[in-house]
Design a protein around this motif. Sequence first.
Motif, mmCIF file in Angstrom:
data_model
loop_
_atom_site.group_PDB
_atom_site.id
_atom_site.type_symbol
_atom_site.label_atom_id
_atom_site.label_comp_id
_atom_site.label_asym_id
_atom_site.label_seq_id
_atom_site.Cartn_x
_atom_site.Cartn_y
_atom_site.Cartn_z
ATOM 1 N N UNK A 48 -67.010 -23.027 -12.665
ATOM 2 C CA UNK A 48 -65.964 -23.248 -13.654
ATOM 3 C C UNK A 48 -65.902 -24.691 -14.141
ATOM 4 N N UNK A 49 -66.248 -25.637 -13.278
ATOM 5 C CA UNK A 49 -66.224 -27.046 -13.694
ATOM 6 C C UNK A 49 -67.271 -27.281 -14.787
ATOM 7 N N UNK A 50 -68.456 -26.724 -14.598
ATOM 8 C CA UNK A 50 -69.498 -26.845 -15.630
ATOM 9 C C UNK A 50 -69.095 -26.087 -16.888
ATOM 10 N N UNK A 66 -64.676 -21.917 -28.546
ATOM 11 C CA UNK A 66 -64.676 -22.800 -27.378
ATOM 12 C C UNK A 66 -63.268 -23.307 -27.096
ATOM 13 N N UNK A 67 -62.497 -23.565 -28.143
ATOM 14 C CA UNK A 67 -61.109 -24.000 -27.956
ATOM 15 C C UNK A 67 -60.309 -22.909 -27.250
ATOM 16 N N UNK A 68 -60.498 -21.663 -27.667
ATOM 17 C CA UNK A 68 -59.820 -20.552 -27.009
ATOM 18 C C UNK A 68 -60.259 -20.449 -25.548
ATOM 19 N N UNK A 69 -61.555 -20.556 -25.305
ATOM 20 C CA UNK A 69 -62.067 -20.453 -23.935
ATOM 21 C C UNK A 69 -61.550 -21.597 -23.069
ATOM 22 N N UNK A 70 -61.488 -22.792 -23.629
ATOM 23 C CA UNK A 70 -60.962 -23.933 -22.881
ATOM 24 C C UNK A 70 -59.474 -23.722 -22.589
ATOM 25 N N UNK A 71 -58.758 -23.174 -23.564
ATOM 26 C CA UNK A 71 -57.356 -22.838 -23.330
ATOM 27 C C UNK A 71 -57.202 -21.882 -22.159
ATOM 28 N N UNK A 72 -58.080 -20.906 -22.084
ATOM 29 C CA UNK A 72 -58.039 -19.943 -20.981
ATOM 30 C C UNK A 72 -58.292 -20.625 -19.641
ATOM 31 N N UNK A 73 -59.219 -21.569 -19.620
ATOM 32 C CA UNK A 73 -59.509 -22.275 -18.365
ATOM 33 C C UNK A 73 -58.272 -23.037 -17.889
ATOM 34 N N UNK A 74 -57.575 -23.697 -18.814
ATOM 35 C CA UNK A 74 -56.336 -24.399 -18.452
ATOM 36 C C UNK A 74 -55.233 -23.409 -18.082
ATOM 37 N N UNK A 76 -55.411 -20.544 -16.647
ATOM 38 C CA UNK A 76 -55.587 -19.940 -15.326
ATOM 39 C C UNK A 76 -56.023 -20.929 -14.250
ATOM 40 N N UNK A 77 -56.196 -22.201 -14.616
ATOM 41 C CA UNK A 77 -56.588 -23.204 -13.631
ATOM 42 C C UNK A 77 -57.993 -22.992 -13.110
ATOM 43 N N UNK A 78 -58.918 -22.678 -13.995
ATOM 44 C CA UNK A 78 -60.323 -22.479 -13.609
ATOM 45 C C UNK A 78 -61.125 -23.714 -14.010
ATOM 46 N N UNK A 79 -61.572 -24.464 -13.028
ATOM 47 C CA UNK A 79 -62.369 -25.655 -13.289
ATOM 48 C C UNK A 79 -61.548 -26.883 -13.638
ATOM 49 N N UNK A 80 -60.263 -26.682 -13.857
ATOM 50 C CA UNK A 80 -59.300 -27.750 -14.146
ATOM 51 C C UNK A 80 -57.977 -27.353 -13.501
ATOM 52 N N UNK A 81 -57.108 -28.328 -13.246
ATOM 53 C CA UNK A 81 -55.775 -27.947 -12.764
ATOM 54 C C UNK A 81 -55.063 -27.104 -13.828
ATOM 55 N N UNK A 82 -54.318 -26.109 -13.393
ATOM 56 C CA UNK A 82 -53.569 -25.279 -14.332
ATOM 57 C C UNK A 82 -52.620 -26.170 -15.131
ATOM 58 N N UNK A 83 -52.642 -26.013 -16.458
ATOM 59 C CA UNK A 83 -51.849 -26.874 -17.335
ATOM 60 C C UNK A 83 -51.522 -26.081 -18.595
ATOM 61 N N UNK A 84 -50.299 -25.556 -18.655
ATOM 62 C CA UNK A 84 -49.905 -24.736 -19.793
ATOM 63 C C UNK A 84 -49.821 -25.534 -21.088
#
Length: 143
Positions: A48-50, A66-74, A76-84
């Motif tokens: 997830x970090x990569x 990619x913006x949508x996918x990055x939003x999803x990572x934030x 759900x806290x995947x690869x980054x700390x969860x941040x709404x």
Amino acid sequence: MEHLGQGVPQDYVQAVKWYRLAAEQGRAAAQRTLGFMYDKGQGVPQDYVQAVKWYRLAAEQGDAAAQNNLGTMYDYGRGVPQDYVQAHKWYSLAASQALTKSESHEQVVKNRDQAAARMTPAQIAEAKRLAREWTPKSEGLGQ
């Protein structure tokens, strides 16, 4: 072609090789797809970090998917700390690019609204401010 197995046997490892070559040259679509490969563990170990690294590079160039996918990572806290706040910002940026009400646009709006439901009014205001102030970064080689 190798990612989808069109005209050649499907080979995620080879697909990753070609995506990486294009991604390292600043190609947003390749960066996004390389992020997806890491996100799903296709051709590479799931990381997830990569995934976040490659999604961010494409998202910063204005790639809506990619913006949508990055939003999803934030979100759900995947690869980054969860941040709404960051999730909402990236979802908002992706949603703002839609020219038509496509199914993917509707999903991005739904993602943003679901994140907003978990946020305070102050967090939503901060996310909106960040989205307003955001400007794309050029990697210098086009998309």
